[in-house]
Design an enzyme around this catalytic site. Sequence first.
Site, PDB file in Angstrom:
ATOM      1  N   ASP A   1       5.289  60.791  99.610  1.00  0.00           N
ATOM      2  CA  ASP A   1       6.149  59.971  98.759  1.00  0.00           C
ATOM      3  C   ASP A   1       5.713  60.022  97.300  1.00  0.00           C
ATOM      4  O   ASP A   1       5.524  58.995  96.665  1.00  0.00           O
ATOM      5  CB  ASP A   1       6.090  58.534  99.325  1.00  0.00           C
ATOM      6  CG  ASP A   1       6.954  57.557  98.566  1.00  0.00           C
ATOM      7  OD1 ASP A   1       8.075  57.926  98.187  1.00  0.00           O
ATOM      8  OD2 ASP A   1       6.492  56.415  98.345  1.00  0.00           O
TER       9      ASP A   1
ATOM     10  N   ASN B   1      -4.319  61.160 104.371  1.00  0.00           N
ATOM     11  CA  ASN B   1      -3.537  59.931 104.303  1.00  0.00           C
ATOM     12  C   ASN B   1      -2.448  59.940 105.371  1.00  0.00           C
ATOM     13  O   ASN B   1      -1.613  60.849 105.406  1.00  0.00           O
ATOM     14  CB  ASN B   1      -2.870  59.788 102.932  1.00  0.00           C
ATOM     15  CG  ASN B   1      -2.105  58.483 102.820  1.00  0.00           C
ATOM     16  OD1 ASN B   1      -2.698  57.408 102.882  1.00  0.00           O
ATOM     17  ND2 ASN B   1      -0.778  58.568 102.681  1.00  0.00           N
ATOM     18  N   GLU B   2      -2.494  58.935 106.236  1.00  0.00           N
ATOM     19  CA  GLU B   2      -1.451  58.688 107.224  1.00  0.00           C
ATOM     20  C   GLU B   2      -1.073  59.901 108.053  1.00  0.00           C
ATOM     21  O   GLU B   2       0.116  60.209 108.208  1.00  0.00           O
ATOM     22  CB  GLU B   2      -0.205  58.110 106.541  1.00  0.00           C
ATOM     23  CG  GLU B   2      -0.480  56.805 105.810  1.00  0.00           C
ATOM     24  CD  GLU B   2       0.787  56.051 105.422  1.00  0.00           C
ATOM     25  OE1 GLU B   2       1.865  56.675 105.418  1.00  0.00           O
ATOM     26  OE2 GLU B   2       0.692  54.842 105.160  1.00  0.00           O
TER      27      GLU B   2
ATOM     28  N   TYR C   1       2.619  47.681 106.076  1.00  0.00           N
ATOM     29  CA  TYR C   1       3.834  47.269 105.367  1.00  0.00           C
ATOM     30  C   TYR C   1       4.656  46.242 106.157  1.00  0.00           C
ATOM     31  O   TYR C   1       5.870  46.301 106.166  1.00  0.00           O
ATOM     32  CB  TYR C   1       4.668  48.514 105.017  1.00  0.00           C
ATOM     33  CG  TYR C   1       4.002  49.292 103.887  1.00  0.00           C
ATOM     34  CD1 TYR C   1       4.123  48.855 102.577  1.00  0.00           C
ATOM     35  CD2 TYR C   1       3.226  50.408 104.156  1.00  0.00           C
ATOM     36  CE1 TYR C   1       3.485  49.521 101.541  1.00  0.00           C
ATOM     37  CE2 TYR C   1       2.584  51.085 103.121  1.00  0.00           C
ATOM     38  CZ  TYR C   1       2.716  50.636 101.820  1.00  0.00           C
ATOM     39  OH  TYR C   1       2.090  51.287 100.796  1.00  0.00           O
TER      40      TYR C   1
ATOM     41  N   TYR D   1       8.664  47.506 105.115  1.00  0.00           N
ATOM     42  CA  TYR D   1       9.385  48.415 106.011  1.00  0.00           C
ATOM     43  C   TYR D   1       9.566  47.787 107.386  1.00  0.00           C
ATOM     44  O   TYR D   1      10.515  48.078 108.093  1.00  0.00           O
ATOM     45  CB  TYR D   1       8.628  49.740 106.167  1.00  0.00           C
ATOM     46  CG  TYR D   1       8.510  50.512 104.874  1.00  0.00           C
ATOM     47  CD1 TYR D   1       9.644  50.878 104.159  1.00  0.00           C
ATOM     48  CD2 TYR D   1       7.266  50.872 104.364  1.00  0.00           C
ATOM     49  CE1 TYR D   1       9.544  51.581 102.976  1.00  0.00           C
ATOM     50  CE2 TYR D   1       7.160  51.578 103.185  1.00  0.00           C
ATOM     51  CZ  TYR D   1       8.295  51.926 102.486  1.00  0.00           C
ATOM     52  OH  TYR D   1       8.191  52.615 101.310  1.00  0.00           O
TER      53      TYR D   1
ATOM     54  N   GLU E   1      -3.589  50.182 101.701  1.00  0.00           N
ATOM     55  CA  GLU E   1      -2.254  50.004 101.124  1.00  0.00           C
ATOM     56  C   GLU E   1      -1.615  48.765 101.715  1.00  0.00           C
ATOM     57  O   GLU E   1      -1.645  48.564 102.934  1.00  0.00           O
ATOM     58  CB  GLU E   1      -1.315  51.193 101.433  1.00  0.00           C
ATOM     59  CG  GLU E   1      -1.639  52.454 100.671  1.00  0.00           C
ATOM     60  CD  GLU E   1      -0.618  53.578 100.895  1.00  0.00           C
ATOM     61  OE1 GLU E   1       0.560  53.265 101.193  1.00  0.00           O
ATOM     62  OE2 GLU E   1      -1.009  54.742 100.780  1.00  0.00           O
TER      63      GLU E   1
END
Length: 597
Positions: free
Chosen positions: A163, A417-418, A473, A477, A508
């Site tokens: 992103d 990351n993720e 999130y 989300y 995050e």
Amino acid sequence: MLRPQDGPTRERRSLCGLWSFRLDAEGLGRAEGWWRSQLAGAVDIPVPASYNDIFPDATVRDHVGDVWYQTHVWVPARWAGERTVLRFDAATHRAIAWVNDVEVVRHEGGYTPFEADVTAHLRPGAENCVTVVVNNELTWESIPPGRVEERTDGRRVQHYFHDFFNYAGLHRPVWLYTTPPVHITDITVTTSLEDTTGLVAYRVDSTAQAEEHEVRVSLRDASGVEVHVATGAAGTLRVADVHPWAPGDGYLYELEATLWSSSGGLVDSYRQSVGVRTVEVRGKEFLINGTPFYFKGFGKHEDAAVRGRGHDDILMVHDFALLEWTGANSFRTSHYPYAEEVLDYADRQGVVVIDETAAAGLNLNIAGGVFGSGRKVSTFSPDTVSESTLRTHLQAVKELVTRDKNHPSVVLWSIANEPDNVQPEARDYFAPLAAEARRLDPSRPVAYVNALMGKPDQCVVTDLFDVVLLNRYYGWYFGPNDLAAAETELAAELRQWAAHDKPIVITEYGADAYPGLRNVVPSPWTEEYQAELLDVYHRVFDRVDAVVGEQVWNFADFATAPGVFRVDGNKKGVFTRERRPKSAAFSLRARWRKTGQ
Ligand code: BDP
């Protein structure tokens, strides 16, 4: 890899400034040998900068493929007899460089430096030409990965699974520099503490022959007073009454390594700053110098209007001033290694860094799971994340660790990351990466960043790592506009993670806020909702002992690929892209500047 440095035996020349530039829309330059002559039809472009936003032209911004850079540089006659090196601090995502007519180096990976010994090709006392082709394509073999779609109308469109906008170009300085023919090639320092004594273990690598040369090292404190001298290519220096490097106290010693010939002449010299500190994970604690540390800060991006991801000292110093203003003590280099200038500055400012590779988007289930059908697809396969991806990823880990190993600010390596951490293949993929990071640097803990798709009982890689890093999130989300549910779900999940007996850092959490959109009844996209969501998370963090850090997503708004989920980029910044505060900045400041937090 040592950075270029001026000194008694070395000289550097920056190649920053305006270069000639052109797109290679048809991909002809390599076959036609564009490095052999002046770039036809070129325009001026600043280096360092991303090229994408410099011109008001979508064909430049959205270009997929090669672009060419060229510059001419006078090399002083006095450089004859020295070893000369061409160094790129970064070329995103891969590059080939020529000096005059000769190819001198190729490099894969957009955020780590590379260099070539160009002594045989550079003409001292004359003007020389440096040409670089930079390619921005992301594939399943690159880190980060992506996919180039060949459209039937002949267009090539880049897709990627992360992103942030796929900025490209020469993002960081380019250098020509000299070293003596016999020279120091690398320095490694690791530090420890014995009560009030600091121990600095060092190793100096060089091209010298042991019988003909001697290595000496001297360590000076910040006021220039010599505190220790030693001879030999490796050893341990003891610093009595040491002033440790600590969060908020970027105290640095300077180690000078010198190489001497048997006749007593100085052959080479290199200065390396050293912060004496320890890092340790013990149970659920993250200790710096034996004291529990709580991370307060942000995930950031190297991102700004016009310059894109181009390094800029002005913005760097300003961003650190804003970190200090909010009371932050740390940040993560999400989602790629940042410019070395940034890590040097973090060392000096006493700001703690989680240092991340560019491995973002190794997960085919995130966008599908969040926005799509929720049907699981395979991330790991010969056509997606494969052995080839792993090879590139291993190299990325190696280049990150070898570049940043001496920075006291760096306390933790983030491998990815993720990524997909749920499929059984994830274990085979991540075990060698964790092992490689530990082999290269046994002194720091290793982690990866976990996305909500991989809950505690589903993740197959947690035990491979030292710290649990979570991006969450809830309330955005997952359950937007329901902060009560977010609080309950987050608390329940964190209690499960705490059972792993590892420290947890929330790397995050946050919400998009369109600057200036206000409402007395907080709702998604308002500044109030963003601030309130952060408050809700903080209430939960304060109740879970294993949580040893909070890094808000994001420090500032940043550019992304355009799409219906983004309004001129990602707006989760606590500051706007121009670094104006949103409401949340003030509530963070109130929390983080409170003593004792
Ligand atoms: C996380 C990613 C980050 C995104 C963020 C978001 O790690 O890069 O920008 O979500 O959606 O999943 O804002």
